[in-house]
Scaffold this motif. Structure first.
Motif, mmCIF file in Angstrom:
data_model
loop_
_atom_site.group_PDB
_atom_site.id
_atom_site.type_symbol
_atom_site.label_atom_id
_atom_site.label_comp_id
_atom_site.label_asym_id
_atom_site.label_seq_id
_atom_site.Cartn_x
_atom_site.Cartn_y
_atom_site.Cartn_z
ATOM 1 N N VAL A 121 2.901 -3.561 2.021
ATOM 2 C CA VAL A 121 1.674 -2.966 2.564
ATOM 3 C C VAL A 121 1.850 -2.651 4.054
ATOM 4 O O VAL A 121 1.386 -1.610 4.536
ATOM 5 C CB VAL A 121 0.469 -3.904 2.332
ATOM 6 N N ALA A 122 2.534 -3.537 4.761
ATOM 7 C CA ALA A 122 2.813 -3.277 6.174
ATOM 8 C C ALA A 122 3.655 -2.010 6.330
ATOM 9 O O ALA A 122 3.444 -1.224 7.258
ATOM 10 C CB ALA A 122 3.537 -4.472 6.796
ATOM 11 N N GLU A 123 4.598 -1.802 5.424
ATOM 12 C CA GLU A 123 5.400 -0.578 5.456
ATOM 13 C C GLU A 123 4.512 0.656 5.340
ATOM 14 O O GLU A 123 4.691 1.640 6.066
ATOM 15 C CB GLU A 123 6.429 -0.581 4.320
ATOM 16 N N VAL A 124 3.574 0.632 4.427
ATOM 17 C CA VAL A 124 2.675 1.777 4.233
ATOM 18 C C VAL A 124 1.927 2.084 5.523
ATOM 19 O O VAL A 124 1.823 3.242 5.953
ATOM 20 C CB VAL A 124 1.691 1.504 3.079
ATOM 21 N N ILE A 125 1.403 1.055 6.153
ATOM 22 C CA ILE A 125 0.633 1.261 7.385
ATOM 23 C C ILE A 125 1.520 1.835 8.487
ATOM 24 O O ILE A 125 1.139 2.802 9.172
ATOM 25 C CB ILE A 125 -0.007 -0.065 7.830
ATOM 26 N N LEU A 126 2.708 1.291 8.652
ATOM 27 C CA LEU A 126 3.610 1.777 9.693
ATOM 28 C C LEU A 126 4.144 3.165 9.361
ATOM 29 O O LEU A 126 4.359 3.989 10.266
ATOM 30 C CB LEU A 126 4.753 0.791 9.890
ATOM 31 N N ASN A 127 4.349 3.441 8.083
ATOM 32 C CA ASN A 127 4.757 4.791 7.682
ATOM 33 C C ASN A 127 3.667 5.806 8.010
ATOM 34 O O ASN A 127 3.953 6.946 8.398
ATOM 35 C CB ASN A 127 5.070 4.837 6.184
ATOM 36 N N ARG A 128 2.425 5.392 7.854
ATOM 37 C CA ARG A 128 1.318 6.288 8.194
ATOM 38 C C ARG A 128 1.272 6.568 9.692
ATOM 39 O O ARG A 128 0.994 7.693 10.116
ATOM 40 C CB ARG A 128 -0.013 5.674 7.740
ATOM 41 N N VAL A 129 1.540 5.546 10.489
ATOM 42 C CA VAL A 129 1.544 5.737 11.937
ATOM 43 C C VAL A 129 2.544 6.820 12.333
ATOM 44 O O VAL A 129 2.314 7.606 13.254
ATOM 45 C CB VAL A 129 1.866 4.412 12.654
ATOM 46 N N GLU A 130 3.661 6.888 11.631
ATOM 47 C CA GLU A 130 4.704 7.865 11.943
ATOM 48 C C GLU A 130 4.486 9.211 11.262
ATOM 49 O O GLU A 130 5.234 10.158 11.508
ATOM 50 C CB GLU A 130 6.067 7.299 11.540
ATOM 51 N N SER A 131 3.471 9.308 10.416
ATOM 52 C CA SER A 131 3.189 10.554 9.718
ATOM 53 C C SER A 131 2.236 11.424 10.536
ATOM 54 O O SER A 131 1.274 10.918 11.132
ATOM 55 C CB SER A 131 2.563 10.264 8.353
ATOM 56 N N PRO A 132 2.454 12.739 10.562
ATOM 57 C CA PRO A 132 1.563 13.624 11.337
ATOM 58 C C PRO A 132 0.165 13.753 10.746
ATOM 59 O O PRO A 132 -0.734 14.281 11.396
ATOM 60 C CB PRO A 132 2.305 14.965 11.317
ATOM 61 N N THR A 133 -0.037 13.281 9.533
ATOM 62 C CA THR A 133 -1.344 13.431 8.885
ATOM 63 C C THR A 133 -2.255 12.218 9.058
ATOM 64 O O THR A 133 -3.351 12.189 8.509
ATOM 65 C CB THR A 133 -1.159 13.706 7.390
ATOM 66 N N PRO A 135 -3.616 8.803 11.887
ATOM 67 C CA PRO A 135 -3.701 8.392 13.295
ATOM 68 C C PRO A 135 -2.376 7.832 13.804
ATOM 69 O O PRO A 135 -1.538 7.382 13.025
ATOM 70 C CB PRO A 135 -4.797 7.311 13.269
ATOM 71 N N LYS A 136 -2.195 7.843 15.099
ATOM 72 C CA LYS A 136 -0.923 7.478 15.713
ATOM 73 C C LYS A 136 -0.819 6.016 16.122
ATOM 74 O O LYS A 136 0.162 5.621 16.743
ATOM 75 C CB LYS A 136 -0.677 8.352 16.952
ATOM 76 N N THR A 137 -1.809 5.222 15.781
ATOM 77 C CA THR A 137 -1.768 3.793 16.103
ATOM 78 C C THR A 137 -2.050 2.985 14.846
ATOM 79 O O THR A 137 -2.650 3.478 13.890
ATOM 80 C CB THR A 137 -2.805 3.428 17.173
ATOM 81 N N ILE A 138 -1.637 1.717 14.868
ATOM 82 C CA ILE A 138 -1.892 0.846 13.721
ATOM 83 C C ILE A 138 -3.389 0.655 13.533
ATOM 84 O O ILE A 138 -3.905 0.744 12.411
ATOM 85 C CB ILE A 138 -1.191 -0.511 13.923
ATOM 86 N N CYS A 139 -4.105 0.396 14.616
ATOM 87 C CA CYS A 139 -5.555 0.196 14.502
ATOM 88 C C CYS A 139 -6.241 1.457 14.010
ATOM 89 O O CYS A 139 -7.201 1.400 13.225
ATOM 90 C CB CYS A 139 -6.127 -0.233 15.852
#
Length: 228
Positions: A121-133, A135-139
């Motif tokens: 699950v942490a991977e998913v969140i961090l992968n999203r941070v790096e995705s342009p679609t 938000p750019k932060t974990i929060c």
């Protein structure tokens, strides 16, 4: 003295000997530019033989044998067991708002999934941070919402986010800290979405399933091409 140091030192000695012989041959050629290159070959080979003869058999064996890397020197594959032994070796976790957001998401969304499931699950969140679609932060990723609801249900379920299980919070915190600090993301193959078998979201038909870990099924968005 280690094998590597011994081999290196001996190799330097041998190269120095060879370098001296090469320098002697070069000087001889420069002093007599009309002399043929092969005139000093016999003398050169004789000097080389004499130099090698002065080296003991055991030393010579070490010179020609490549050093063997120690286990600690071997290149790490970056693989993690995600077991209790790995977790126990992690230091006590702490951090700022980004750490708190990730640890909180793991606690409320995946604390029943075990160490590996929480890391996924942490991977998913961090992968999203790096995705342009996303938000750019974990929060920003954890608290993202829209007119249809929230990306992570615990953020808008109307219940207070009280930490009732301190042991589970410690586990979530250690995993969150390790993932933020650069643990390899190899569990979900780039996934940016997940759900449990209890629900069947419509987007799951369009996305690529990457893996299933515990009760969570992971997906990544389909590749976009010029033809899409």
């Amino acid at each position: 003295m280690s094998v590597l140091k011994c081999w290196t030192g001996s190799a330097v000695l041998l190269l120095a000997l060879a370098g001296g012989l090469h320098a002697e041959m070069t000087v001889s050629q420069s002093n007599d530019p009309t002399a043929a290159l092969g005139m000093n070959l016999t003398a050169l080979l004789g000097q080389e033989k004499a130099a090698l003869g002065a080296v003991s058999a055991s030393r010579l064996s070490k010179i020609v044998t490549p050093p063997t890397a120690k286990p600690s020197e071997a290149k790490s594959t970056g693989d993690i067991a995600y077991d209790s032994a790995w977790l126990s070796n992690l230091p006590s976790a702490k951090g700022g708002p980004e750490f708190e957001c990730l640890a909180t998401a793991l606690y409320f969304e995946a604390r029943g999934e075990g160490i590996k499931g929480q890391a996924a699950v942490a991977e998913v969140i961090l992968n999203r941070v790096e995705s342009p679609t996303f938000p750019k932060t974990i929060c920003g990723v954890v608290n993202q919402g829209n007119s249809r609801g929230c990306q992570f249900s615990f953020t808008c379920d109307g219940r207070p986010e009280n930490i009732g299980d301190r042991g589970a919070w410690t586990v979530a915190g250690k995993i969150a800290r390790a993932m933020i600090d650069g643990a390899p993301r190899r569990l979900t193959d780039g996934a940016t979405y997940f759900h449990t078998p209890a629900v069947r979201p419509s987007w799951a038909k369009r996305f690529e399933k990457t893996t299933k870990i515990g009760r969570h099924i992971f997906y990544r968005a389909p590749l976009q091409t010029a033809m899409n």
